[in-house]
Scaffold this motif. Structure first.
Motif: not given
Length: 388
Positions: A81-88, A107-119
């Motif tokens: 799942l991390n491979m998919a989320l961080f890879g896309l 947890r990956p999505l919360r981190h990506l949200e902090s980096q500018g991904v809208e959730l």
């Protein structure tokens, strides 16, 4: 009541026991093959490569994947799942998920949200344990890149309408990532019929493999950035990552002994048949739910009338913490279950059981009716003692 021996009801965490073929397969590879697949030209390395391909082919057959080389092996579903989320996903992208996700997505999505991904999180109904596919349709925006959801809840046992959501993603040209950690091996999964673009799976649960195995299916044409880069056994003359599947996403020595065992587990599932497995587990779940419902002081979590559910039930005993119930079941009755939040705080917040959590019982195809009967007797005794 006569105790049937140690009872293991924690199969949503990892299945136990394993079919004998699983253990024999791992032993065979370690004793008779042992080589690194694809790294050498000698016969043992070639045999290891054949075994690795057999693992891909077996998983492809189970999930109706046309090309086995679109399957990437990882160490578990979380890694996949991390491979998919961080890879896309990139800053500015929009991703939609549900309110009952396991931390492997949350947890990956919360981190990506902090980096500018809208959730956006779509709410699951706490009474029916279900989600309306139309809510996903309404949430899609011009910048929506991905819908990422679990297939079945490790807390409530509810199975989400993946096929209906997949139809929406295909119509709206949005990628669809499904976490099948709880459903692979116990519920039919067809990546074509369900319009799944990426499927994460684990090997050590209902596929009856061993720990340290899992994977990610990536539909042809979907480009995922590598999470790691390194040796693949291919194009060794180049110091850049190969651009073809599975090598572009699969670096380093694989867990070939584990994947040999996974092949045996998947073949066990295919030989038994998903429908037979489901029928047996549904009978156990009915026995479990009916028995727990009749015990005074037991509070079942979620909708117990679900016709389509996983062999997972959460409950609490009035006046006792879930940890207290779990300790008594272990020490007095030799029954292994899981208590607490099950790495899924979102799900417990949704169901109103946060922060204390629940007692969770998760059954397997290899469990038996007399084990459920003994468990119900134990819970009844615990509840009765609480009242005295």
């Amino acid at each position: 009541m006569k105790k049937p021996g140690l009872i293991y009801f924690d199969n949503a965490a990892t299945s136990y026991p394993k079919p004998p073929a699983t253990l024999e397969a791992c032993k065979y590879f370690t004793n008779k093959v042992g080589a690194n697949p694809g790294r050498s030209g000698h016969r043992l390395s070639v045999e290891a490569g054949r075994i690795l391909y057999d693992a891909r082919a077996s998983v492809a057959e189970l999930f109706n994947i046309e090309d086995p080389l679109q399957i990437i092996f990882t160490y578990n579903a979380t890694y996949a799942l991390n491979m998919a989320l961080f890879g896309l996903l990139n800053p500015g992208d929009h991703v939609i998920t549900s309110s009952i996700e396991h931390n492997s997505i949350a947890r990956p999505l919360r981190h990506l949200e902090s980096q500018g991904v809208e959730l956006t999180r779509i709410s699951v109904d706490s009474k029916t344990c279900q989600i309306d596919p139309c809510d996903f349709k309404k949430a899609i925006k011009p910048n929506t890149k991905l819908i990422a959801i679990l297939h079945g809840s490790n807390v409530t046992g509810a199975i989400l309408p993946v096929a209906e959501i997949g139809k929406i993603t295909r119509e709206d040209n949005v990628l669809f990532l499904v976490d099948s950690a709880q459903t692979a091996g116990v519920y039919p999964i067809d990546v074509e019929a369900m319009n799944i673009d990426l499927l994460a799976f684990t090997g050590h649960k209902s596929l009856f493999g061993i720990q340290g195995t899992g994977g990610l299916y990536v539909r042809e044409g979907v480009n995922v950035r590598p999470l790691i880069r390194g040796g693949t056994g291919s194009k060794s003359e180049e110091d850049i990552q190969p651009d073809f599947m599975p090598d572009c996403l699969e670096s380093g020595t694989p867990n070939t002994p584990g994947l040999t065992a996974l092949t045996a587990g998947v073949k066990f599932v295919l030989a038994e048949g998903i429908l037979k497995i489901r029928s047996h587990e549904e009978a156990l779940i009915k026995q479990l739910v009916d028995g727990l419902s009749a015990i005074d002081g037991v509070n079942l979590i979620g909708d117990m009338t679900l016709d389509c559910r996983l062999p997972v039930v959460s409950f609490n005993v009035s006046g006792l913490l879930s940890s207290e119930v779990g300790q008594i079941l272990d020490e007095k009755y030799d029954i292994m279950i899981r208590v607490g939040l099950h790495c899924a705080p979102w799900a417990h917040q949704t169901m109103g059981t946060y922060p204390k959590g629940t007692v969770r019982v998760s059954l397997s195809y290899l469990n038996k009716s007399d084990e459920v009967k003994y468990f119900l007797n134990a819970v009844n005794e615990i509840s009765e003692k609480r009242r005295t």
